[in-house]
Scaffold this motif. Structure first.
Motif, PDB file in Angstrom:
ATOM      1  N   THR A 121      50.614  54.217  49.511  1.00 40.07           N
ATOM      2  CA  THR A 121      49.230  54.272  50.265  1.00 40.07           C
ATOM      3  C   THR A 121      48.229  53.861  49.294  1.00 40.07           C
ATOM      4  OG1 THR A 121      48.957  56.847  49.591  1.00 40.07           O
ATOM      5  CG2 THR A 121      49.765  56.217  51.806  1.00 40.07           C
ATOM      6  N   ASN A 122      46.824  53.522  49.954  1.00 40.72           N
ATOM      7  CA  ASN A 122      45.813  52.777  49.093  1.00 40.72           C
ATOM      8  C   ASN A 122      45.170  54.159  48.511  1.00 40.72           C
ATOM      9  OD1 ASN A 122      43.309  51.854  48.163  1.00 40.72           O
ATOM     10  ND2 ASN A 122      43.331  50.201  49.571  1.00 40.72           N
ATOM     11  N   ARG A 123      45.436  54.058  47.160  1.00 40.16           N
ATOM     12  CA  ARG A 123      44.874  55.133  46.280  1.00 40.16           C
ATOM     13  C   ARG A 123      43.282  54.952  45.812  1.00 40.16           C
ATOM     14  NH1 ARG A 123      49.822  57.231  42.144  1.00 40.16           N
ATOM     15  NH2 ARG A 123      51.485  57.327  43.578  1.00 40.16           N
ATOM     16  N   GLY A 124      42.622  53.727  46.160  1.00 47.87           N
ATOM     17  CA  GLY A 124      41.405  53.496  45.756  1.00 47.87           C
ATOM     18  C   GLY A 124      41.588  52.512  44.521  1.00 47.87           C
ATOM     19  N   LEU A 125      40.817  51.592  44.525  1.00 47.91           N
ATOM     20  CA  LEU A 125      40.636  50.434  43.467  1.00 47.91           C
ATOM     21  C   LEU A 125      40.891  51.256  41.929  1.00 47.91           C
ATOM     22  CD1 LEU A 125      40.371  47.754  42.162  1.00 47.91           C
ATOM     23  CD2 LEU A 125      38.009  48.034  42.406  1.00 47.91           C
ATOM     24  N   ASN A 126      40.067  52.163  41.809  1.00 47.57           N
ATOM     25  CA  ASN A 126      39.934  52.737  40.250  1.00 47.57           C
ATOM     26  C   ASN A 126      41.206  53.546  39.899  1.00 47.57           C
ATOM     27  OD1 ASN A 126      37.277  51.887  40.520  1.00 47.57           O
ATOM     28  ND2 ASN A 126      36.533  53.652  40.365  1.00 47.57           N
ATOM     29  N   GLN A 127      41.715  54.137  40.897  1.00 48.39           N
ATOM     30  CA  GLN A 127      43.039  55.234  40.524  1.00 48.39           C
ATOM     31  C   GLN A 127      44.227  54.068  40.048  1.00 48.39           C
ATOM     32  OE1 GLN A 127      44.144  58.177  42.943  1.00 48.39           O
ATOM     33  NE2 GLN A 127      46.010  58.535  42.068  1.00 48.39           N
ATOM     34  N   ASN A 145      48.404  48.264  46.473  1.00 53.65           N
ATOM     35  CA  ASN A 145      47.914  49.527  46.516  1.00 53.65           C
ATOM     36  C   ASN A 145      47.736  49.814  48.004  1.00 53.65           C
ATOM     37  OD1 ASN A 145      46.508  51.887  45.408  1.00 53.65           O
ATOM     38  ND2 ASN A 145      44.547  50.913  45.789  1.00 53.65           N
ATOM     39  N   GLY A 146      49.141  49.885  48.585  1.00 54.06           N
ATOM     40  CA  GLY A 146      49.453  50.246  49.759  1.00 54.06           C
ATOM     41  C   GLY A 146      49.154  49.393  51.369  1.00 54.06           C
ATOM     42  N   SER A 172      46.779  42.576  27.942  1.00 57.48           N
ATOM     43  CA  SER A 172      47.407  43.224  29.218  1.00 57.48           C
ATOM     44  C   SER A 172      46.576  42.861  30.529  1.00 57.48           C
ATOM     45  CB  SER A 172      47.426  44.561  29.269  1.00 57.48           C
ATOM     46  OG  SER A 172      48.369  45.243  28.104  1.00 57.48           O
ATOM     47  N   VAL A 173      46.845  42.199  31.443  1.00 58.21           N
ATOM     48  CA  VAL A 173      46.415  41.735  32.766  1.00 58.21           C
ATOM     49  C   VAL A 173      46.760  42.624  33.634  1.00 58.21           C
ATOM     50  CG1 VAL A 173      46.019  40.275  34.349  1.00 58.21           C
ATOM     51  CG2 VAL A 173      46.192  39.323  31.833  1.00 58.21           C
ATOM     52  N   ILE A 174      45.930  43.810  34.234  1.00 61.04           N
ATOM     53  CA  ILE A 174      46.329  44.544  35.195  1.00 61.04           C
ATOM     54  C   ILE A 174      45.844  43.882  36.647  1.00 61.04           C
ATOM     55  CG2 ILE A 174      45.927  46.780  36.158  1.00 61.04           C
ATOM     56  CD1 ILE A 174      45.559  47.640  33.196  1.00 61.04           C
ATOM     57  N   CYS A 175      46.544  43.783  37.476  1.00 65.50           N
ATOM     58  CA  CYS A 175      46.392  43.041  38.739  1.00 65.50           C
ATOM     59  C   CYS A 175      46.435  44.054  39.694  1.00 65.50           C
ATOM     60  CB  CYS A 175      47.038  41.948  39.127  1.00 65.50           C
ATOM     61  SG  CYS A 175      46.886  41.018  40.874  1.00 65.50           S
ATOM     62  N   THR A 176      45.312  44.420  40.576  1.00 61.27           N
ATOM     63  CA  THR A 176      45.505  45.146  41.596  1.00 61.27           C
ATOM     64  C   THR A 176      45.376  44.576  42.965  1.00 61.27           C
ATOM     65  OG1 THR A 176      42.902  45.859  41.430  1.00 61.27           O
ATOM     66  CG2 THR A 176      44.369  47.148  40.549  1.00 61.27           C
ATOM     67  N   SER A 177      46.172  44.602  43.834  1.00 62.59           N
ATOM     68  CA  SER A 177      46.168  43.827  45.157  1.00 62.59           C
ATOM     69  C   SER A 177      46.430  44.931  46.369  1.00 62.59           C
ATOM     70  CB  SER A 177      47.715  43.141  45.150  1.00 62.59           C
ATOM     71  OG  SER A 177      47.800  42.498  46.632  1.00 62.59           O
TER      72      SER A 177
END
Length: 347
Positions: free
Chosen positions: A86-92, A59-60, A25-30
């Protein structure tokens, strides 16, 4: 589950062999990465590996990132997309993806980074060969600028492309206390370990140091000596933010250092952590977070005497000197194009 890579092979045994390969699983946060997000996602689709799940969290973003991701998902409907208002922060944001992930292994991909085509295949194959309590496989990385031009390697290499020094592997707990020797986006992690640890700590401003401290105390890490990732260095990167006054990264680092302190078992580990805390004292001082520097000093005194230089910095912290602008000028003058990690000595 449908793989985003769409791999097919005409060999008779290939469908069976592909089915028994573990899913990744690749989880990409942007967040505001409209210039790079499509390239990052395409690098996942282009992997030479049959079983890849891709989960994307915007992320928002206030730019066109979400629209570009939606356009990409139209072409690749197997991609799962979460759009945070909205931006919940990278970790969330990462934990949102982790809750949906089904793969045996997980990659945390920043939207501006790129996986080279053999990345997943090489790391998954190594993971399957390992015996013992391994939680992470990591590799070398190439640093690239805004235009994709290579500027450095994380580990300097010889003529054969191998790291010029022995990169820590196995029990690396003391090593992660000593220095930031792992290039974070090169990691492939076991999903069950992430779940056991409760994912990333959502109270922190960053993920890697905390994850290393918590996981390496319990599990081993394996280094794969190849360049398999392009890590993009941008002017607003986390590395640049940590020197800015008011940043939250240093306060998170203090929290992680206390976690590390609670997990140390031997004098050598306390010594390694003490050296790292001295580094954070300097960073907090140069970022004009003087009270935080003193808090780091209190932790240091529980492990070791500060030493002459650190004592001087702690004393100067009480005067709240305006040092940040001068320090940033020094960093700009001190040319940064060199390997990101250099060992204290060759081993």
């Amino acid at each position: 589950m449908i793989s985003v890579t769409g791999q097919s092979n005409p060999l008779p045994m290939s469908p069976y062999l592909n089915r028994i390969k573990p899913w990744v699983s690749v989880i990409c946060t942007s967040f505001n990465q409209e210039a790079y997000v499509e390239q990052g996602l395409q690098s996942v689709v282009d992997q030479h590996y049959p079983n890849v799940e891709l989960i994307v969290i915007d992320n928002g973003s206030s730019d066109q990132s979400a629209k570009r991701i939606e356009r990409f998902v139209q072409k690749h409907p197997a991609v799962r997309f979460i759009k945070n208002p909205t931006n919940r922060g990278l970790n969330q944001a990462f934990n949102q993806g982790l809750a949906l992930a089904s793969g045996r292994y997980v990659i945390d991909l920043a939207a501006d980074d790129v996986l080279l085509p053999n990345r997943i295949a090489r790391q998954a194959d190594l993971f399957e060969q390992l015996a013992g309590p391994y939680a992470v496989v990591f590799s070398n990385a190439a640093y690239v600028d805004e235009l994709g031009n290579q500027t450095a390697l994380h580990y300097a290499v010889d003529a054969e492309g191998r790291a010029r020094f022995k990169v820590p592997s196995g029990d690396v707990f003391k090593n992660v206390l000593e220095s930031h020797f792992i290039c974070t986006p090169t990691m492939m992690m076991r999903r069950d370990v992430l779940n056991e640890l409760g994912g990333y700590d959502e109270t922190l401003s960053f993920e890697d140091f905390d994850f290393w401290v918590r996981s390496s105390r319990l599990y081993h890490y394996a280094y794969l000596d190849e360049v398999l990732t392009q890590k993009r260095r941008l002017p607003n990167s986390m590395q640049a933010q940590v020197i800015m006054p008011g940043n939250q990264l240093l306060s998170s680092s203090l929290t992680v250092c206390y976690k590390a302190f609670d997990r140390c078992n031997h004098p050598a580990e306390y010594k390694a952590l003490a050296g790292r805390v001295r580094q954070f004292i300097r960073k907090a001082f140069y970022a004009e977070q003087f009270d935080l520097a003193l808090e780091f000093g209190q932790l240091l005194q529980r492990m070791d005497s500060p030493g002459a230089l650190t004592s001087l910095i702690l004393s100067l912290s009480r005067f709240h000197l305006p040092v940040n602008k001068l320090y940033r000028r020094y960093l700009k003058w001190n040319h940064p194009h060199q390997p990101a990690y250099q060992p204290a000595k060759l081993v």
